[in-house]
Design an enzyme around this catalytic site. Structure first.
Site, PDB file in Angstrom:
ATOM      1  NE  ARG A 137       7.476  12.043  15.513  1.00 50.00           N
ATOM      2  CZ  ARG A 137       8.099  11.609  16.623  1.00 50.00           C
ATOM      3  NH1 ARG A 137       9.419  11.486  16.648  1.00 50.00           N
ATOM      4  NH2 ARG A 137       7.399  11.289  17.673  1.00 50.00           N
ATOM      5  NE  ARG A 197      -0.981  11.036  15.451  1.00 45.77           N
ATOM      6  CZ  ARG A 197       0.216  11.002  16.010  1.00 45.77           C
ATOM      7  NH1 ARG A 197       1.143  11.801  15.644  1.00 45.77           N
ATOM      8  NH2 ARG A 197       0.485  10.128  16.918  1.00 45.77           N
ATOM      9  NE  ARG A 229      10.086   8.834  22.335  1.00 42.80           N
ATOM     10  CZ  ARG A 229       8.940   9.142  21.748  1.00 42.80           C
ATOM     11  NH1 ARG A 229       7.824   9.152  22.447  1.00 42.80           N
ATOM     12  NH2 ARG A 229       8.914   9.453  20.466  1.00 42.80           N
ATOM     13  NE  ARG A 257       8.771   6.514  18.429  1.00 43.62           N
ATOM     14  CZ  ARG A 257       7.620   7.112  18.706  1.00 43.62           C
ATOM     15  NH1 ARG A 257       6.976   6.838  19.834  1.00 43.62           N
ATOM     16  NH2 ARG A 257       7.089   7.991  17.874  1.00 43.62           N
ATOM     17  CE  LYS A 260       0.580  12.047  21.233  1.00 43.72           C
ATOM     18  NZ  LYS A 260       1.798  12.863  21.047  1.00 43.72           N
TER      19      LYS A 260
HETATM   20  P1  AP5 Z   1       6.183  10.331  25.519  1.00 40.97           P
HETATM   21  O1  AP5 Z   1       5.230  10.099  26.639  1.00 40.97           O
HETATM   22  O2  AP5 Z   1       6.773   9.149  24.828  1.00 40.97           O
HETATM   23  O3  AP5 Z   1       5.561  11.355  24.449  1.00 40.97           O
HETATM   24  P2  AP5 Z   1       4.391  11.165  23.373  1.00 40.97           P
HETATM   25  O4  AP5 Z   1       3.554  12.408  23.391  1.00 40.97           O
HETATM   26  O5  AP5 Z   1       3.698   9.869  23.583  1.00 40.97           O
HETATM   27  O6  AP5 Z   1       5.284  11.199  22.076  1.00 40.97           O
HETATM   28  P3  AP5 Z   1       5.295  10.319  20.749  1.00 40.97           P
HETATM   29  O7  AP5 Z   1       6.592  10.690  20.075  1.00 40.97           O
HETATM   30  O8  AP5 Z   1       5.077   8.874  21.036  1.00 40.97           O
HETATM   31  O9  AP5 Z   1       4.103  10.910  20.004  1.00 40.97           O
HETATM   32  P4  AP5 Z   1       3.876  10.966  18.502  1.00 40.97           P
HETATM   33  O10 AP5 Z   1       2.502  11.485  18.552  1.00 40.97           O
HETATM   34  O11 AP5 Z   1       4.797  11.723  17.654  1.00 40.97           O
HETATM   35  O12 AP5 Z   1       4.175   9.481  18.048  1.00 40.97           O
HETATM   36  P5  AP5 Z   1       3.228   8.241  17.784  1.00 40.97           P
HETATM   37  O13 AP5 Z   1       3.935   7.056  18.312  1.00 40.97           O
HETATM   38  O14 AP5 Z   1       1.844   8.515  18.238  1.00 40.97           O
HETATM   39  O15 AP5 Z   1       7.349  11.266  26.117  1.00 40.97           O
HETATM   40  C1  AP5 Z   1       8.448  11.682  25.311  1.00 40.97           C
HETATM   41  C2  AP5 Z   1       9.716  11.813  26.189  1.00 40.97           C
HETATM   42  O16 AP5 Z   1       9.520  12.866  27.144  1.00 40.97           O
HETATM   43  C3  AP5 Z   1      10.029  10.556  27.002  1.00 40.97           C
HETATM   44  O17 AP5 Z   1      11.429  10.367  27.048  1.00 40.97           O
HETATM   45  C4  AP5 Z   1       9.474  10.860  28.407  1.00 40.97           C
HETATM   46  O18 AP5 Z   1      10.190  10.180  29.430  1.00 40.97           O
HETATM   47  C5  AP5 Z   1       9.631  12.367  28.492  1.00 40.97           C
HETATM   48  N1  AP5 Z   1       8.550  13.002  29.269  1.00 40.97           N
HETATM   49  C6  AP5 Z   1       7.223  12.767  29.148  1.00 40.97           C
HETATM   50  N2  AP5 Z   1       6.515  13.518  30.012  1.00 40.97           N
HETATM   51  C7  AP5 Z   1       7.427  14.274  30.692  1.00 40.97           C
HETATM   52  C8  AP5 Z   1       7.332  15.294  31.708  1.00 40.97           C
HETATM   53  N3  AP5 Z   1       6.143  15.655  32.223  1.00 40.97           N
HETATM   54  N4  AP5 Z   1       8.457  15.873  32.130  1.00 40.97           N
HETATM   55  C9  AP5 Z   1       9.647  15.510  31.605  1.00 40.97           C
HETATM   56  N5  AP5 Z   1       9.826  14.554  30.658  1.00 40.97           N
HETATM   57  C10 AP5 Z   1       8.733  13.944  30.199  1.00 40.97           C
HETATM   58  O19 AP5 Z   1       3.185   8.207  16.192  1.00 40.97           O
HETATM   59  C11 AP5 Z   1       4.319   7.857  15.424  1.00 40.97           C
HETATM   60  C12 AP5 Z   1       3.982   7.963  13.935  1.00 40.97           C
HETATM   61  O20 AP5 Z   1       2.887   7.074  13.613  1.00 40.97           O
HETATM   62  C13 AP5 Z   1       3.487   9.338  13.446  1.00 40.97           C
HETATM   63  O21 AP5 Z   1       4.561  10.204  13.156  1.00 40.97           O
HETATM   64  C14 AP5 Z   1       2.682   8.939  12.200  1.00 40.97           C
HETATM   65  O22 AP5 Z   1       3.527   8.646  11.124  1.00 40.97           O
HETATM   66  C15 AP5 Z   1       2.015   7.636  12.632  1.00 40.97           C
HETATM   67  N6  AP5 Z   1       0.690   7.880  13.230  1.00 40.97           N
HETATM   68  C16 AP5 Z   1       0.338   7.620  14.533  1.00 40.97           C
HETATM   69  N7  AP5 Z   1      -0.950   7.957  14.738  1.00 40.97           N
HETATM   70  C17 AP5 Z   1      -1.429   8.423  13.554  1.00 40.97           C
HETATM   71  C18 AP5 Z   1      -2.683   8.942  13.134  1.00 40.97           C
HETATM   72  N8  AP5 Z   1      -3.725   9.055  13.988  1.00 40.97           N
HETATM   73  N9  AP5 Z   1      -2.813   9.357  11.846  1.00 40.97           N
HETATM   74  C19 AP5 Z   1      -1.788   9.232  10.975  1.00 40.97           C
HETATM   75  N10 AP5 Z   1      -0.554   8.770  11.305  1.00 40.97           N
HETATM   76  C20 AP5 Z   1      -0.384   8.364  12.587  1.00 40.97           C
END
Ligand code: AP5
Length: 211
Positions: A171, A88, A127, A160, A13
């Site tokens: 997760r 979410r 990552r 992270r 994302k």
């Molecule tokens: P990356 O682009 O970083 O992936 P992402 O989908 O953004 O993953 P996140 O881990 O950030 O998502 P998340 O939803 O778990 O965490 P968030 O920060 O939102 O890519 C990942 C890796 O893959 C990178 O190394 C990249 O280089 C590689 N990659 C990407 N695309 C690629 C491709 N096409 N090919 C190859 N490699 C690739 O949330 C964290 C925490 O916050 C949650 O666990 C929760 O506790 C809380 N939280 C956040 N939002 C909410 C909500 N709405 N409600 C409740 N709690 C929430």
């Protein structure tokens, strides 16, 4: 353009949002980034959220909805936005519907980034993120030129806290039970665009431009 990027942790994302932003200057709103900034700043919100995040659980809906109500009312959202990590849960999606109706605006699309669990675990354990500017790296596919140093800003590049395998598994379980039902929710509304997230970095951009 007003879109939601929906997908499992590690689906890409944040990576896809960066690629879209480079071409379309719309607000990128990542709930994860907002929460991590609050944890770093030691705010009351950050203190409440940290334990949930470290365990790979969702922060309670009322906290997230309140946070997003304020964020979506900011001036940079007027011309469009990309929501990354929100909603979410069905309750968050219903709250978002109410906020958008109140502002008289509609979503253009919900992009569902589809990926299998094994690829997620492999991507997230490798990552790395810049503590200073947030640039995303990957030790296998996109390493920094100098280990631990951001190519863009020279900041410290780290893993992270929630990218340990046991937390990643939690997760993923949370995604499958609480977030995956949104795929059906937005399909029913005729907004869903499913994309194979194992494709290249610019895949989503190309698909969005076709639609
Ligand atoms: P990356 O682009 O970083 O992936 P992402 O989908 O953004 O993953 P996140 O881990 O950030 O998502 P998340 O939803 O778990 O965490 P968030 O920060 O939102 O890519 C990942 C890796 O893959 C990178 O190394 C990249 O280089 C590689 N990659 C990407 N695309 C690629 C491709 N096409 N090919 C190859 N490699 C690739 O949330 C964290 C925490 O916050 C949650 O666990 C929760 O506790 C809380 N939280 C956040 N939002 C909410 C909500 N709405 N409600 C409740 N709690 C929430």
């Amino acid at each position: 353009m007003r879109i939601i990027l929906l997908g499992a942790p590690g689906a890409g994302k944040g990576t896809q949002a960066d690629s879209i932003k480079s071409k379309y200057p719309i607000a990128h709103i990542s709930t994860g980034d907002i929460l991590r900034a609050n944890v770093k700043a030691g705010t009351a919100l950050g203190k409440d959220a940290k334990a949930y995040m470290d365990a790979g659980k969702l922060v309670p809906d009322d906290v997230i909805v309140g946070m997003m109500e304020s964020r979506l009312a900011e001036a940079d959202c007027k011309e469009g936005f990309m929501l990354d990590g929100f909603p979410r849960t069905i309750a968050q999606a219903e709250a978002l519907d109410k906020m958008l109706t109140a502002h008289g605006i509609k979503l253009d699309a919900v992009v569902s980034l589809e990926i299998d669990d094994d690829t997620v675990v492999s991507r997230l354990t490798s990552r790395r993120v810049c503590k200073q500017c947030g640039e995303i790296y990957n030790t296998v596919l996109k390493p920094t030129a100098k280990e631990g140093v951001c190519d863009k800003c020279g900041g410290e590049v780290v893993q992270r806290d929630d990218d340990r395998e046991s937390v990643i598994r939690n997760r993923l379980a949370v995604f499958h039970t609480q977030t995956a039902p949104l795929i059906e929710y937005y399909t029913q509304k005729g907004l869903l665009i499913a994309v194979d997230a194992t494709g290249g970095k610019d895949a989503v951009l190309r698909i969005l431009e076709k639609n």
